[in-house]
Design a protein around this motif. Structure first.
Motif, PDB file in Angstrom:
ATOM      1  N   LEU A 148      -4.638   8.726  -0.174  1.00 56.60           N
ATOM      2  CA  LEU A 148      -6.216   8.888   0.259  1.00 56.60           C
ATOM      3  C   LEU A 148      -6.220   8.602   1.797  1.00 56.60           C
ATOM      4  O   LEU A 148      -5.391   7.976   2.304  1.00 56.60           O
ATOM      5  N   ILE A 149      -7.413   8.807   2.261  1.00 61.89           N
ATOM      6  CA  ILE A 149      -7.567   8.735   3.670  1.00 61.89           C
ATOM      7  C   ILE A 149      -9.042   8.205   3.858  1.00 61.89           C
ATOM      8  O   ILE A 149     -10.229   8.509   3.217  1.00 61.89           O
ATOM      9  N   LEU A 168      -6.576   5.278   8.121  1.00 59.29           N
ATOM     10  CA  LEU A 168      -5.915   4.607   7.041  1.00 59.29           C
ATOM     11  C   LEU A 168      -5.502   5.372   6.269  1.00 59.29           C
ATOM     12  O   LEU A 168      -6.360   6.253   5.501  1.00 59.29           O
ATOM     13  N   GLU A 169      -4.150   5.671   5.680  1.00 62.95           N
ATOM     14  CA  GLU A 169      -3.853   6.561   4.862  1.00 62.95           C
ATOM     15  C   GLU A 169      -2.849   5.998   3.791  1.00 62.95           C
ATOM     16  O   GLU A 169      -1.845   6.287   3.847  1.00 62.95           O
ATOM     17  N   PRO A 170      -3.372   5.469   2.754  1.00 59.63           N
ATOM     18  CA  PRO A 170      -2.503   4.732   1.895  1.00 59.63           C
ATOM     19  C   PRO A 170      -2.137   5.999   0.937  1.00 59.63           C
ATOM     20  O   PRO A 170      -2.978   6.617   0.253  1.00 59.63           O
ATOM     21  N   GLY A 171      -0.804   5.788   0.593  1.00 59.08           N
ATOM     22  CA  GLY A 171      -0.148   6.875  -0.196  1.00 59.08           C
ATOM     23  C   GLY A 171       1.051   6.502  -1.195  1.00 59.08           C
ATOM     24  O   GLY A 171       1.469   5.320  -0.964  1.00 59.08           O
ATOM     25  N   LEU A 172       1.332   7.311  -2.155  1.00 64.61           N
ATOM     26  CA  LEU A 172       2.387   7.358  -2.962  1.00 64.61           C
ATOM     27  C   LEU A 172       3.503   8.313  -2.338  1.00 64.61           C
ATOM     28  O   LEU A 172       2.987   9.404  -2.634  1.00 64.61           O
ATOM     29  N   LEU A 173       4.768   7.891  -2.166  1.00 65.27           N
ATOM     30  CA  LEU A 173       5.527   8.731  -1.532  1.00 65.27           C
ATOM     31  C   LEU A 173       6.844   8.794  -2.456  1.00 65.27           C
ATOM     32  O   LEU A 173       7.453   7.539  -2.600  1.00 65.27           O
ATOM     33  N   ARG A 205     -15.688   8.263   6.933  1.00 66.05           N
ATOM     34  CA  ARG A 205     -15.346   9.642   6.121  1.00 66.05           C
ATOM     35  C   ARG A 205     -14.310   9.375   5.303  1.00 66.05           C
ATOM     36  O   ARG A 205     -13.196   8.469   5.588  1.00 66.05           O
ATOM     37  N   TRP A 206     -13.935  10.108   4.273  1.00 66.58           N
ATOM     38  CA  TRP A 206     -13.219   9.782   3.146  1.00 66.58           C
ATOM     39  C   TRP A 206     -12.431  11.248   2.697  1.00 66.58           C
ATOM     40  O   TRP A 206     -13.051  12.446   2.949  1.00 66.58           O
ATOM     41  N   GLY A 207     -11.072  11.307   2.258  1.00 64.03           N
ATOM     42  CA  GLY A 207     -10.526  12.455   1.777  1.00 64.03           C
ATOM     43  C   GLY A 207      -9.233  11.994   0.982  1.00 64.03           C
ATOM     44  O   GLY A 207      -9.140  11.084   0.676  1.00 64.03           O
ATOM     45  N   PHE A 216      -1.232  18.108   3.671  1.00 61.39           N
ATOM     46  CA  PHE A 216      -2.236  18.964   3.755  1.00 61.39           C
ATOM     47  C   PHE A 216      -3.529  18.052   3.204  1.00 61.39           C
ATOM     48  O   PHE A 216      -3.331  17.480   2.207  1.00 61.39           O
ATOM     49  N   THR A 217      -4.455  17.979   4.285  1.00 67.88           N
ATOM     50  CA  THR A 217      -5.565  16.974   4.205  1.00 67.88           C
ATOM     51  C   THR A 217      -6.798  17.688   3.635  1.00 67.88           C
ATOM     52  O   THR A 217      -7.078  18.697   4.446  1.00 67.88           O
ATOM     53  N   PHE A 218      -7.358  17.109   2.954  1.00 71.18           N
ATOM     54  CA  PHE A 218      -8.797  17.726   2.607  1.00 71.18           C
ATOM     55  C   PHE A 218     -10.021  16.547   2.691  1.00 71.18           C
ATOM     56  O   PHE A 218      -9.809  15.661   2.204  1.00 71.18           O
ATOM     57  N   GLN A 219     -10.832  16.883   3.558  1.00 72.50           N
ATOM     58  CA  GLN A 219     -12.096  15.810   3.761  1.00 72.50           C
ATOM     59  C   GLN A 219     -13.283  16.665   3.581  1.00 72.50           C
ATOM     60  O   GLN A 219     -13.763  17.616   3.872  1.00 72.50           O
TER      61      GLN A 219
END
Length: 243
Positions: free
Chosen positions: A79-80, A93-98, A44-46, A240-243
């Protein structure tokens, strides 16, 4: 202000989906145009949006007044990718920009014997832009109506694009340097809210640095770095995650 808008957005989503969340009939979470419950898909992706708050933990060689860290709320986006192992366990796996900013305030005793100490010498701004990549294990409870609490934990690495690690100038020129690469462990919890077209997940997670992130000044007797035995990042994420 960021916290205020995030809180208002959260209340709006809860209010508009109230009938779905609190009905006894389970919502079939289906973002796949009626082809079956997305929750049962192997992959699944989100995406996520969030707020972060970073700090530093210092260890010292001698007992001087602690460096005070002034924290500012930062912004997170990413992204997720979710791998379903079974009904209760997922690998994520949650790669992100912080993006975040911290200010360090030194006491006068750090500069004893130093001539011509200015007020600007006592303050250092540390701006950080992280490419953050966590690998997390998510362990959920049994779903109750349209709620599913979970705990999450794992390890992460981050590339700090603002580290100044290779900058030849140091604190004597106003440059506080940190390492480019860092390793962390993370722990947190959250709740999945099942809606008709997507799954909304608020969560809170703590981040704890493992490696020493301080790049010492060229002068081994530098008042800014000589008394620091170790410096690790600590942080809190509200996502806050949306899938």
């Amino acid at each position: 202000m960021k916290y205020f808008f995030a809180f208002i957005s959260f209340l709006f989503i809860i209010e508009t989906s109230n009938a779905q969340l609190f009905k006894k009939e389970k919502v079939t979470y289906d973002a796949n145009q009626g082809r079956g419950s997305t929750d049962n898909n192997l992959l699944r992706w989100g995406y996520f949006l969030g707020i972060n708050n970073y700090d530093f933990n210092f260890d010292y060689n001698t007992d001087l007044r602690d460096i005070y860290v002034k924290r500012s709320p930062g912004f997170s986006v990413g992204l997720i990718g979710n791998l379903r192992i079974n009904s209760f366990i997922d690998l994520r796996l949650e790669p992100g920009l912080l993006i975040t900013t911290r200010e360090l305030y030194y006491g006068q005793e750090w500069f004893q014997g130093e001539p011509d100490v200015k007020a600007s010498d006592l303050v250092r701004e540390v701006k950080s832009t992280y490419i953050h990549i966590p690998l997390l294990l998510k362990v959920s409870t049994k779903r109750v109506n349209n709620f599913k609490p979970f705990i999450v934990g794992g390890f992460s690495t981050a590339l700090n694009l603002s580290s100044n690690e290779n900058n030849p100038e140091d604190n004597s020129n106003g440059q506080f340097r940190t390492t480019k690469n860092s390793i962390f462990y993370e722990l947190g919890f959250g709740i999945d809210f099942y809606l008709y077209n997507f799954k909304f997940t608020p969560s809170i997670r703590g981040l704890f640095g493992i490696n020493d992130e301080l790049v010492r000044d060229n002068d081994p007797n530098s008042p800014w770095t000589s008394n620091i035995a170790g410096m690790q990042t600590r942080g809190v994420f509200i996502n806050f995650t949306f899938q």
